[in-house]
Design a protein around this motif. Sequence first.
Motif, PDB file in Angstrom:
ATOM      1  N   THR A   1     118.337 126.742  76.579  1.00 29.18           N
ATOM      2  CA  THR A   1     117.541 125.693  77.213  1.00 29.18           C
ATOM      3  C   THR A   1     117.241 125.987  78.677  1.00 29.18           C
ATOM      4  O   THR A   1     116.082 126.017  79.080  1.00 29.18           O
ATOM      5  CB  THR A   1     118.266 124.340  77.088  1.00 29.18           C
TER       6      THR A   1
ATOM      7  N   ARG B   1     109.914 128.380  82.931  1.00 28.97           N
ATOM      8  CA  ARG B   1     108.675 127.652  83.213  1.00 28.97           C
ATOM      9  C   ARG B   1     108.459 127.464  84.708  1.00 28.97           C
ATOM     10  O   ARG B   1     107.340 127.381  85.172  1.00 28.97           O
ATOM     11  CB  ARG B   1     108.712 126.304  82.514  1.00 28.97           C
TER      12      ARG B   1
ATOM     13  N   ARG C   1     112.384  99.155  65.999  1.00 33.22           N
ATOM     14  CA  ARG C   1     111.479  99.567  64.941  1.00 33.22           C
ATOM     15  C   ARG C   1     112.230 100.000  63.684  1.00 33.22           C
ATOM     16  O   ARG C   1     112.057  99.438  62.608  1.00 33.22           O
ATOM     17  CB  ARG C   1     110.591 100.719  65.437  1.00 33.22           C
ATOM     18  N   SER C   2     113.120 101.025  63.878  1.00 33.36           N
ATOM     19  CA  SER C   2     113.746 101.635  62.702  1.00 33.36           C
ATOM     20  C   SER C   2     114.861 100.800  62.100  1.00 33.36           C
ATOM     21  O   SER C   2     115.029 100.761  60.888  1.00 33.36           O
ATOM     22  CB  SER C   2     114.307 103.007  63.070  1.00 33.36           C
TER      23      SER C   2
ATOM     24  N   LEU D   1     102.280 102.842  61.382  1.00 38.17           N
ATOM     25  CA  LEU D   1     102.126 103.869  62.413  1.00 38.17           C
ATOM     26  C   LEU D   1     101.137 104.936  62.004  1.00 38.17           C
ATOM     27  O   LEU D   1     100.975 105.186  60.858  1.00 38.17           O
ATOM     28  CB  LEU D   1     103.487 104.484  62.683  1.00 38.17           C
TER      29      LEU D   1
ATOM     30  N   LYS E   1     117.902 124.108  70.599  1.00 40.70           N
ATOM     31  CA  LYS E   1     117.456 123.634  71.913  1.00 40.70           C
ATOM     32  C   LYS E   1     118.249 122.369  72.243  1.00 40.70           C
ATOM     33  O   LYS E   1     118.484 121.532  71.375  1.00 40.70           O
ATOM     34  CB  LYS E   1     115.964 123.278  71.889  1.00 40.70           C
ATOM     35  N   ALA E   2     118.636 122.249  73.504  1.00 37.47           N
ATOM     36  CA  ALA E   2     119.380 121.053  73.925  1.00 37.47           C
ATOM     37  C   ALA E   2     118.427 119.873  74.075  1.00 37.47           C
ATOM     38  O   ALA E   2     117.212 120.045  74.114  1.00 37.47           O
ATOM     39  CB  ALA E   2     120.077 121.324  75.249  1.00 37.47           C
TER      40      ALA E   2
ATOM     41  N   GLN F   1     118.122 113.595  70.890  1.00 34.85           N
ATOM     42  CA  GLN F   1     116.954 112.851  70.411  1.00 34.85           C
ATOM     43  C   GLN F   1     115.741 113.048  71.328  1.00 34.85           C
ATOM     44  O   GLN F   1     114.608 112.909  70.897  1.00 34.85           O
ATOM     45  CB  GLN F   1     117.273 111.367  70.215  1.00 34.85           C
TER      46      GLN F   1
ATOM     47  N   ARG G   1     111.886 113.766  70.201  1.00 38.54           N
ATOM     48  CA  ARG G   1     110.772 112.965  70.720  1.00 38.54           C
ATOM     49  C   ARG G   1     109.703 113.862  71.328  1.00 38.54           C
ATOM     50  O   ARG G   1     108.508 113.654  71.150  1.00 38.54           O
ATOM     51  CB  ARG G   1     111.303 112.013  71.782  1.00 38.54           C
TER      52      ARG G   1
ATOM     53  N   VAL H   1     105.297 115.253  69.858  1.00 37.90           N
ATOM     54  CA  VAL H   1     103.956 115.304  70.461  1.00 37.90           C
ATOM     55  C   VAL H   1     103.541 116.715  70.863  1.00 37.90           C
ATOM     56  O   VAL H   1     102.358 117.040  70.848  1.00 37.90           O
ATOM     57  CB  VAL H   1     103.832 114.350  71.668  1.00 37.90           C
ATOM     58  N   ASP H   2     104.495 117.535  71.234  1.00 45.31           N
ATOM     59  CA  ASP H   2     104.133 118.883  71.671  1.00 45.31           C
ATOM     60  C   ASP H   2     105.240 119.863  71.278  1.00 45.31           C
ATOM     61  O   ASP H   2     106.271 119.942  71.940  1.00 45.31           O
ATOM     62  CB  ASP H   2     103.923 118.871  73.190  1.00 45.31           C
TER      63      ASP H   2
ATOM     64  N   THR I   1     106.056 123.234  73.651  1.00 44.83           N
ATOM     65  CA  THR I   1     106.641 123.083  74.987  1.00 44.83           C
ATOM     66  C   THR I   1     108.096 123.527  74.925  1.00 44.83           C
ATOM     67  O   THR I   1     108.589 124.210  75.822  1.00 44.83           O
ATOM     68  CB  THR I   1     106.627 121.592  75.409  1.00 44.83           C
ATOM     69  N   MET I   2     108.774 123.129  73.879  1.00 47.50           N
ATOM     70  CA  MET I   2     110.185 123.480  73.752  1.00 47.50           C
ATOM     71  C   MET I   2     110.363 124.808  73.036  1.00 47.50           C
ATOM     72  O   MET I   2     111.270 125.555  73.333  1.00 47.50           O
ATOM     73  CB  MET I   2     110.933 122.377  72.990  1.00 47.50           C
TER      74      MET I   2
ATOM     75  N   GLU J   1     118.559 110.028  64.012  1.00 50.20           N
ATOM     76  CA  GLU J   1     117.676 110.294  65.148  1.00 50.20           C
ATOM     77  C   GLU J   1     116.350 110.883  64.682  1.00 50.20           C
ATOM     78  O   GLU J   1     115.305 110.597  65.255  1.00 50.20           O
ATOM     79  CB  GLU J   1     118.347 111.261  66.144  1.00 50.20           C
TER      80      GLU J   1
ATOM     81  N   ILE K   1     114.915 110.073  61.933  1.00 44.67           N
ATOM     82  CA  ILE K   1     114.152 108.924  61.419  1.00 44.67           C
ATOM     83  C   ILE K   1     113.558 108.147  62.589  1.00 44.67           C
ATOM     84  O   ILE K   1     112.364 107.835  62.605  1.00 44.67           O
ATOM     85  CB  ILE K   1     115.060 107.990  60.586  1.00 44.67           C
ATOM     86  N   GLN K   2     114.406 107.870  63.570  1.00 45.10           N
ATOM     87  CA  GLN K   2     113.976 107.012  64.673  1.00 45.10           C
ATOM     88  C   GLN K   2     112.937 107.676  65.573  1.00 45.10           C
ATOM     89  O   GLN K   2     112.034 107.011  66.065  1.00 45.10           O
ATOM     90  CB  GLN K   2     115.182 106.620  65.525  1.00 45.10           C
ATOM     91  N   PHE K   3     113.097 108.961  65.808  1.00 50.78           N
ATOM     92  CA  PHE K   3     112.248 109.602  66.803  1.00 50.78           C
ATOM     93  C   PHE K   3     111.145 110.481  66.207  1.00 50.78           C
ATOM     94  O   PHE K   3     110.285 110.945  66.933  1.00 50.78           O
ATOM     95  CB  PHE K   3     113.100 110.413  67.780  1.00 50.78           C
TER      96      PHE K   3
ATOM     97  N   ASP L   1     109.727 107.677  61.693  1.00 44.18           N
ATOM     98  CA  ASP L   1     109.059 106.382  61.851  1.00 44.18           C
ATOM     99  C   ASP L   1     107.849 106.448  62.777  1.00 44.18           C
ATOM    100  O   ASP L   1     106.764 106.023  62.398  1.00 44.18           O
ATOM    101  CB  ASP L   1     110.059 105.318  62.317  1.00 44.18           C
ATOM    102  N   PRO L   2     107.989 106.975  64.013  1.00 46.69           N
ATOM    103  CA  PRO L   2     106.810 106.985  64.881  1.00 46.69           C
ATOM    104  C   PRO L   2     105.726 107.969  64.427  1.00 46.69           C
ATOM    105  O   PRO L   2     104.552 107.734  64.673  1.00 46.69           O
ATOM    106  CB  PRO L   2     107.350 107.367  66.250  1.00 46.69           C
TER     107      PRO L   2
END
Lengths: 247, 407, 300
Positions: free
Chosen positions: A74, A82, A147-148, B407, C137-138, C141, C145, C149-150, C153-154, C194, C196-198, C201-202
């Motif tokens: 990491t 970066r 939500r969940s 969603l 990767k550290a 959650q 997340r 979206v990207d 990046t990681m 995690e 599911i949540q991150f 679901d979203p």
Amino acid sequence: MTRRQLATYIFFGVVVILFAISVALKGFFVTFGAFLTLAIFSFLYDDNPYYKFAEHLFVGVSAAYWMCMGFWGTMVPNLFGRLYPPMVGPVIPALKDNPSDPFMLIPLILGIMLLMRLSSKAGWISRWALAFVVGTTAGLNLVRYLRSDFIQQISSTAMPLYVTNSAGFSLGETISNIVIFIGVMCGLIYFFFSKEHKGAFGAGARAGVIVLMITFGASFGYTVMARISLLVGRMQYLLDSWLGMIG
Amino acid sequence: MKHKLRFAAVLLFLPLIFSPLLAQEGEEMQDGLLAEMQIEPPPQAVITVAEDMPNDGGHKLTVRWEFPKEFTSSVVRFEVYRAYSPDGEFVLRGESPNDFYEYLDIGDREEESPNYMPNDSSYYYKIVAVGTEGVSSESEVGGPYKTYGQWFHTGKVPLLIAVILFCIFTIYFVLSAKGGKELYIRPLAGIEAVDEAIGRATEMGKPILYVLGIGTAAEIATIASFTILGRVAKKVAEYQTSLIVPCYEPIVMSVAQDIVRSAYLEAGRPDQYDEDSVFFVTNAQFAYVAGVNGIMVRDLPATNFYLGYFAAESLLLAETGNAIGAIQIAGTDQVSQLPFFVVACDYTLIGEELYAASAYLGRDPLLLGSLKAEDWAKGILMVLMVLIILAVLLGWDAPREWIRVNL
Amino acid sequence: MTNGAMKKQSLVERLQYIDRRIIFAFIAVAVIVPLLIGAQLKEKTTPIVQAMFDNVEGLPEGSRVLLSYDYGPTTAPEIQPMVDAMVRHCAERKCKMYMMAVWATGHNLTGETIEGVLRPDFPDLEYGVDFINLGYKAGNQGLIRLILVDFKTMYSTDANNIAIDDFPMMENITSLRNFDLIVSFGGGFPGIKEWIQFAGDPGNIPIGGGCTAVGAPNLYPYYPSQLVGLLGGAKGAAEYENALIIAYPKYEDYPMAGMSLMVSQTVAHIVIIFFIVFGNVLYFILRARGMTKEGLGGVR
């Protein structure tokens, strides 16, 4: 030298010879793994130095492993790689031509602030970074949990209490849905603190306790299963990988 | 002229004369030619619309088209092509099965992505119906169709309502508690047993052991445990019993020392406070267990409290405490450890009961307010579930859909 | 009271407070003997495991499956059999497999699957084309997340520090939404919950899970609306292997880790049940004689 001491020395001698033979036949790492497993198992009889050695080795190695993984997996690619990509070029050539991202200075500064905790005078600075972490996590979790674990769970619990499918009335699913609904309601009543558990509400709460105890029983059973699985896994290692007695 | 006509006639008939020969030499080639002549391309699809996908950032379009159903078997699939202008380069975006006249074109929002689909832009589509023998027919170009990004995700309305309601409840009850309003919390069996357990220790002349768990000082369970420790320490000071608090974390230890000292002060017995009663054992999980178990076996406390964050050490501690015959009161929010406490302890504060106990004893407005807010949330949840179940039983399924976060 | 009665009474009492090491010895024998015999026990597939299997079975060729190794060597005996079975299934379905880890200890376990299942049994599959190891990767959650979206990046490189864009199977992967199925193995924190949540679901992404038996009861409430299926402990693994054998009979005589685990597991469970019943019977006998002591456990 007493007879007991003599017996102990002979026992150790035999064990050392056996392990030496094992190293010659199976290699050092397999033998060392087996030794550590047996050292941990020895605690079942009583506390002893071998167990302590294995336990401390495990704690130390796992802490160091997580730290190394965090640094190389990491910090190096995602922070230094970066912030200033040419810096990591010698280790990760794939990243050296990437554009530099000055925004990564923010996590760097927050990280340094967290490390200030080590200083007795500047320890308070770490609270700012910690506040950032706690605040962000709380904000993220509030929405995710609602939500969940809240809204989605309502719709999962509010299932039809009379289920019909293509074959007609489904008794199994109906009972299952009724049990889920009653279980959730009674559980919620039990954890409702604004009203005393009396009358019908008290009966609901008592049913809630029964539901909880059944859940704990199931959880206990699963834990036993998990622990036995781990034991079987270790036994497989000893009997198969080390002694070659299986198949 | 006559010669020319004859020559033309011979030329015309030559293939016929030599046809058997040709057939022998190139039978396969002729068959192919004939087959191609017989196969007709499928009819054209007609693009009806390409709608912007609602509740997104403007990177998706749903293309729909019409196609005569009777020709379904003559089509293998539909290919969807997209371009930025009617006469621009059409790029294949994806395929749809022969009986499905819809395609969701999903683009990326990152500019550097090859699949980039800019927000607020116009697109043109073409549908190619691919026939069974490789023949295909192209539709007319449809467009322009626009993508839009939405500022508000309507599917998340239930979530928004839940967040707002929960925040309102919390703020209202915290303010009420601060304003001195009496908020009722029902008595908990575990907490009522605390006084009795301390009394028993006093009678027996034995110490009380209080374990705060292995969580950090920031852990909610540890914070709740601190409040209960304050109450226990005060009672201990009043009854003049001795207290042992072995700690796992240095920070937890310093907080616990402050709490116990203040409790003795509050009870009017500051002189009886023993600095060494709250001490650090070790930061290694099982070494800590070994240390605490050793204390139990040597000092034989009459009452053991295990309140806070616990992991695998829960059963090891509770089992030893059980074996020495101590009254044990436990509480944790770690669901996986609760079964062990339930079987080995006399009273167990299950999950949220630990926080409730802390609020009940400490009367801290923040804790009381949050607990009340949670109760209200639970109340609404129960009512909602009953109403939805009733609606579903009456054959009205819509309410179940309303609360779903789309969603 | 006669001498005989005294003797009998003391025996019951002695049995009630039996040395725990005797029970350990019984468990050891119960575990070792079936292992030496080398038997396998077929487990009937339960609906929750079958749902997971059907989901993978229904994936078209070339589907992208993200496998997250969220466990460590300490729970590997329970989890590894289910990972191996699912990877085997994904390989049979010709899915593209993306291996990653939210746990640092999961990083090396990806290698176990690659060297233990993919290389020997599916030699045609190519690294970077059919499967890839993205490593650890550290961020817990937070990582999930972020990659929702990207992704890149990681994950700018794979686990071997080779640029991610050099691999054909990473083309068009920009976020977790590009995956057809995400399966998290572990059940601890961070883990299935995690995911599911991150992510699930979203992002509206199908999430499946394989967890330790300890974690299973806490995850059942998410099935079926938020989890497509769940494999709980060694039994879950054995059930998945059974479903695999039914769908792919060539594995009939194949040594399956989960199934061989279940023989020892079952015998050990029987021994435990025996001791629970035995202890209770003795307890009631002693209680009938008014000899139980408050606060004294059965085993010392």
